[in-house]
Structure formats: C-alpha cells, structure tokens
Design a protein around this motif. Structure first.
Motif, PDB file in Angstrom:
ATOM      1  N   ARG A   1      -4.368   0.121  13.562  1.00  8.71           N
ATOM      2  CA  ARG A   1      -3.436  -0.147  12.256  1.00  8.71           C
ATOM      3  C   ARG A   1      -3.788   0.816  11.331  1.00  8.71           C
ATOM      4  NH1 ARG A   1      -4.828  -6.079  11.709  1.00  8.71           N
ATOM      5  NH2 ARG A   1      -3.582  -7.064  13.224  1.00  8.71           N
ATOM      6  N   ALA A   2      -5.003   1.395  10.820  1.00  7.48           N
ATOM      7  CA  ALA A   2      -5.323   2.216  10.083  1.00  7.48           C
ATOM      8  C   ALA A   2      -4.815   3.770  10.429  1.00  7.48           C
ATOM      9  CB  ALA A   2      -6.851   2.371  10.013  1.00  7.48           C
ATOM     10  N   VAL A   3      -5.020   3.829  11.725  1.00  9.88           N
ATOM     11  CA  VAL A   3      -4.455   5.214  12.248  1.00  9.88           C
ATOM     12  C   VAL A   3      -2.909   5.312  12.219  1.00  9.88           C
ATOM     13  CG1 VAL A   3      -4.066   6.608  14.258  1.00  9.88           C
ATOM     14  CG2 VAL A   3      -6.365   5.609  13.822  1.00  9.88           C
ATOM     15  N   ASN A   4      -2.361   4.242  12.709  1.00  9.91           N
ATOM     16  CA  ASN A   4      -0.709   4.341  12.677  1.00  9.91           C
ATOM     17  C   ASN A   4      -0.155   4.372  11.327  1.00  9.91           C
ATOM     18  OD1 ASN A   4      -0.678   4.184  15.245  1.00  9.91           O
ATOM     19  ND2 ASN A   4      -0.676   2.056  15.652  1.00  9.91           N
ATOM     20  N   ASN A   5      -0.844   3.622  10.304  1.00 14.70           N
ATOM     21  CA  ASN A   5      -0.260   3.598   8.924  1.00 14.70           C
ATOM     22  C   ASN A   5      -0.443   4.822   8.128  1.00 14.70           C
ATOM     23  OD1 ASN A   5       1.346   1.236   9.107  1.00 14.70           O
ATOM     24  ND2 ASN A   5      -0.829  -0.051   8.643  1.00 14.70           N
ATOM     25  N   LEU A   6      -1.915   5.447   8.411  1.00 17.64           N
ATOM     26  CA  LEU A   6      -2.338   6.786   7.634  1.00 17.64           C
ATOM     27  C   LEU A   6      -1.364   7.729   8.133  1.00 17.64           C
ATOM     28  CD1 LEU A   6      -6.150   6.041   7.348  1.00 17.64           C
ATOM     29  CD2 LEU A   6      -4.284   6.271   5.403  1.00 17.64           C
TER      30      LEU A   6
ATOM     31  N   SER B   1       0.918  -1.147  -0.014  1.00 23.53           N
ATOM     32  CA  SER B   1       0.056  -0.032  -0.037  1.00 23.53           C
ATOM     33  C   SER B   1       1.060   1.195   0.041  1.00 23.53           C
ATOM     34  CB  SER B   1      -0.985   0.136   1.131  1.00 23.53           C
ATOM     35  OG  SER B   1      -1.787  -1.088   1.106  1.00 23.53           O
ATOM     36  N   PHE B   2       2.065   1.070   0.902  1.00 26.46           N
ATOM     37  CA  PHE B   2       2.802   2.540   0.924  1.00 26.46           C
ATOM     38  C   PHE B   2       3.310   2.785  -0.538  1.00 26.46           C
ATOM     39  CE2 PHE B   2       3.548   1.401   5.622  1.00 26.46           C
ATOM     40  CZ  PHE B   2       2.573   1.936   5.945  1.00 26.46           C
ATOM     41  N   ASP B   3       4.035   1.464  -1.139  1.00 28.36           N
ATOM     42  CA  ASP B   3       4.651   1.763  -2.252  1.00 28.36           C
ATOM     43  C   ASP B   3       3.820   2.190  -3.361  1.00 28.36           C
ATOM     44  OD1 ASP B   3       6.816   0.709  -1.105  1.00 28.36           O
ATOM     45  OD2 ASP B   3       6.544  -1.189  -2.161  1.00 28.36           O
ATOM     46  N   TYR B   4       2.419   1.695  -3.510  1.00 26.30           N
ATOM     47  CA  TYR B   4       1.359   2.318  -4.366  1.00 26.30           C
ATOM     48  C   TYR B   4       0.858   3.683  -4.170  1.00 26.30           C
ATOM     49  CZ  TYR B   4      -3.456   3.080  -6.135  1.00 26.30           C
ATOM     50  OH  TYR B   4      -4.346   3.529  -6.795  1.00 26.30           O
ATOM     51  N   ILE B   5       0.792   3.966  -2.871  1.00 18.27           N
ATOM     52  CA  ILE B   5       0.322   5.490  -2.443  1.00 18.27           C
ATOM     53  C   ILE B   5       1.409   6.361  -2.895  1.00 18.27           C
ATOM     54  CG2 ILE B   5      -0.485   7.055  -0.636  1.00 18.27           C
ATOM     55  CD1 ILE B   5      -1.500   4.413   0.858  1.00 18.27           C
ATOM     56  N   GLN B   6       2.538   6.227  -2.624  1.00 19.30           N
ATOM     57  CA  GLN B   6       3.647   7.067  -2.996  1.00 19.30           C
ATOM     58  C   GLN B   6       3.787   6.989  -4.385  1.00 19.30           C
ATOM     59  OE1 GLN B   6       5.983   8.605  -1.064  1.00 19.30           O
ATOM     60  NE2 GLN B   6       6.022   9.770  -2.932  1.00 19.30           N
TER      61      GLN B   6
ATOM     62  N   LYS C   1       1.835   7.639   8.949  1.00 18.44           N
ATOM     63  CA  LYS C   1       3.001   7.279   7.792  1.00 18.44           C
ATOM     64  C   LYS C   1       2.707   7.851   6.430  1.00 18.44           C
ATOM     65  CE  LYS C   1       4.544   3.203  10.303  1.00 18.44           C
ATOM     66  NZ  LYS C   1       4.819   1.893  10.441  1.00 18.44           N
ATOM     67  N   VAL C   2       1.658   7.489   6.055  1.00 13.27           N
ATOM     68  CA  VAL C   2       1.166   8.154   4.700  1.00 13.27           C
ATOM     69  C   VAL C   2       0.829   9.566   4.778  1.00 13.27           C
ATOM     70  CG1 VAL C   2      -0.984   8.361   3.243  1.00 13.27           C
ATOM     71  CG2 VAL C   2       0.013   6.064   4.180  1.00 13.27           C
ATOM     72  N   CYS C   3       0.685  10.185   5.676  1.00 11.65           N
ATOM     73  CA  CYS C   3       0.535  11.658   5.739  1.00 11.65           C
ATOM     74  C   CYS C   3       2.145  12.315   5.780  1.00 11.65           C
ATOM     75  CB  CYS C   3      -0.320  12.072   7.164  1.00 11.65           C
ATOM     76  SG  CYS C   3      -1.968  11.952   6.928  1.00 11.65           S
ATOM     77  N   LYS C   4       2.687  11.557   6.416  1.00 13.50           N
ATOM     78  CA  LYS C   4       4.323  12.078   6.331  1.00 13.50           C
ATOM     79  C   LYS C   4       4.803  11.895   5.303  1.00 13.50           C
ATOM     80  CE  LYS C   4       5.132  11.034  11.251  1.00 13.50           C
ATOM     81  NZ  LYS C   4       5.737  10.158  12.296  1.00 13.50           N
ATOM     82  N   MET C   5       4.400  10.980   4.420  1.00 12.07           N
ATOM     83  CA  MET C   5       4.866  10.791   2.757  1.00 12.07           C
ATOM     84  C   MET C   5       4.220  12.057   2.145  1.00 12.07           C
ATOM     85  SD  MET C   5       4.127   6.762   2.845  1.00 12.07           S
ATOM     86  CE  MET C   5       3.905   6.520   0.920  1.00 12.07           C
TER      87      MET C   5
END
Length: 286
Positions: free
Chosen positions: A130-135, A86-91, A137-141
């Motif tokens: 999990r959603a909160v923690n991972n999102l 997911s991180f790779d795709y969102i980036q 990270k997404v926000c920092k990206m």
C-alpha cells in the motif's frame, strides 16, 4: 575538509503549529546565523504563503518544508478514505513548498507516526505494498508540482515499517520514481543504525535533506553522536544540502507528548538553537 552545506533549524524547536504568525521567529533565526528555516506544515489552512514568502525574503532565509503525519494521515491504512485525506494534505504541502520556492516536501509519508505494532509478515507485506503504490501516486503529484519527496526512516518506537536506511532504500527502489528521495535524521539513526557513516553512504545521491539533534534529542554536541562519522559520510556522498536542527519544545504539551519529551533539553530554546548553530558551524568547517 569543510562541508558545503546550509545550516537550518525547525520552528518546532520553539512552537507548534506553524502559522503565518510564526514568522516572528525569523529575525532571531537569521541573527543566530542560520541560512534556512524548516517549516513544519501541520495545518496548511493557517499558513498564508504570501506573508511567509515576504518574511523569508526580508530575513534572507531559505525555506524547507516538512510534513506531519498524525493518525488521520496514513497511506498504509486499510480504509482508502485515509489515503485520500493524505493525498489532499500532501498536495497542500506541495502547493506551499512550490509557492515559497522550496524544492521538496520531507517526512515519513508512508504511514502515520506512532503506528508501531507487531504484525504478521503477511500483514506487513500488505501495508508495504500500500505504501509503495500510494507513494508512487504521491511522486506523480510531486512531479506535476515541480517537487520531490524526501522520505524519512523513523525509529522502532515510531513506526514498524521503515526503520533503517536499508528499509528506506528498498522502499524507494520499489516506488521506482525519480521524485522519491531521502531524508536522514541523526536522532533516528543513532537508535537504528550500526554505522551512521555507512547509512549515509548507502543513501548516496538520493540524499537531499539531513536533520540532526543529539541522541537524546538535545543540542548538537552535548551527547553521544559520532559527529566525525556523520561528517565523513556526508563528505563521501558530496552532500551539499541543508543540515537542520530538529527538536521540540516541552512547552507545547501536545507536541511534547507526541515526541515523548518530558523535560527541558536545554536552558532555553534560544540557547539550544544558538549553541547548536555554533557547534554545527565549527563541525562543518573543521
């Protein structure tokens, strides 16, 4: 009072997946009167941003980037491998958005679409965290890419995690990052919200994107949506972004199956787009 908005349409109305060839739709979209085009990124590898950027400029269209979350893109999955996918795709979506001059990537990033089950409160809390923690990270990206994210609540048949604007605002509060913003979709709101106007007001200044279709996913103005309430809510929060038609073609079987469209919703997809534009233009002005 007239709304100060842009009108947009998703290329999902005609085709899937979006690729560099999909720019052939741009002249038609511009001719209909639209200001912007919503680009759903299903496979980033088939989108050449230089080609798309030139086509956008040639046709005077602004880009809006939406992400698609199939089963392999799930930030609530117990397997961290799904998170990295997911991180790779969102980036990749951030990279496309930044290259095209867009300001955010929109979609239900917290979980895979269609992940709707009856789970225990304990399991739901685990997945929520999990959603909160991972999102976060997404926000920092997003911040590093000069982008924001526009998170979307989905109806109960498409997710069990975030169904209402109340759910969405709690998620954004828990993420606690300025890049986390709101996308509201009238189709899902018609199913889940007691009041469209109140839901928009609750989103407030976090609202950066709006999608619309009718309650049956058809052409705006042909169904049961309370358009006056919709407009009143947008006026109250001084919304000045885009209002974008998002619906789908029954001709692309995989897409139609994913969104449960089993019959045509208009005489043609072109008519859907042109009549939808005319309705929204009058609605925004009057």
């Amino acid at each position: 009072m007239a709304l100060d908005i842009k009108l947009a349409v998703s290329t999902w109305l005609w085709t899937s997946p979006f690729s560099s060839d999909t720019i052939s739709l741009f002249p038609k979209i511009k001719e209909m009167g639209y200001d912007a085009v919503e680009i759903p990124v299903e496979d980033p590898t088939i989108i050449d941003t230089r080609t798309v950027e030139k086509a956008l400029k040639d046709n005077g269209l602004a880009p809006i980037i939406c992400a698609a979350f199939g089963p392999s893109r799930d930030l609530t999955h117990e397997d961290p491998g799904f998170h990295q996918t997911s991180f790779d795709y969102i980036q990749a979506c951030f990279d496309i958005s930044a290259s095209l001059g867009a300001e955010f990537v929109a979609g239900p990033m917290y979980s895979a679409v269609g992940k709707a089950r009856l789970v225990s409160p304990e399991q739901k809390k685990v997945e929520w965290d999990r959603a909160v923690n991972n999102l976060r990270k997404v926000c920092k990206m997003a911040e590093k890419s000069g982008q924001k994210i526009a998170l979307e609540a989905l109806n109960r048949f498409e997710t069990d995690l975030v169904n209402t604007t109340s759910d969405l605002m709690r998620l954004i509060s828990d993420i606690n990052h300025p890049a986390a913003r709101v996308l509201l979709d009238g189709f899902h709101m018609n199913i889940e919200e007691p009041s469209i106007e109140a839901a928009i007001f609750q989103a407030g200044d976090k609202l950066i994107h709006v999608q619309v279709s009718e309650n049956h996913r058809g052409t705006p103005g042909t169904g049961q949506t309370r358009w006056e309430d919709f407009k009143s809510g947008l006026e109250k929060v001084n919304y000045q972004g885009a209002v974008s038609i998002e619906s789908f073609t029954p001709e692309i079987k995989e897409l139609a199956g994913a969104v449960c469209i089993w019959r045509p919703l208009a005489e043609s997809q072109d008519k859907f787009a042109s009549e939808g534009f005319n309705f929204l233009k009058n609605w925004a002005k009057n």
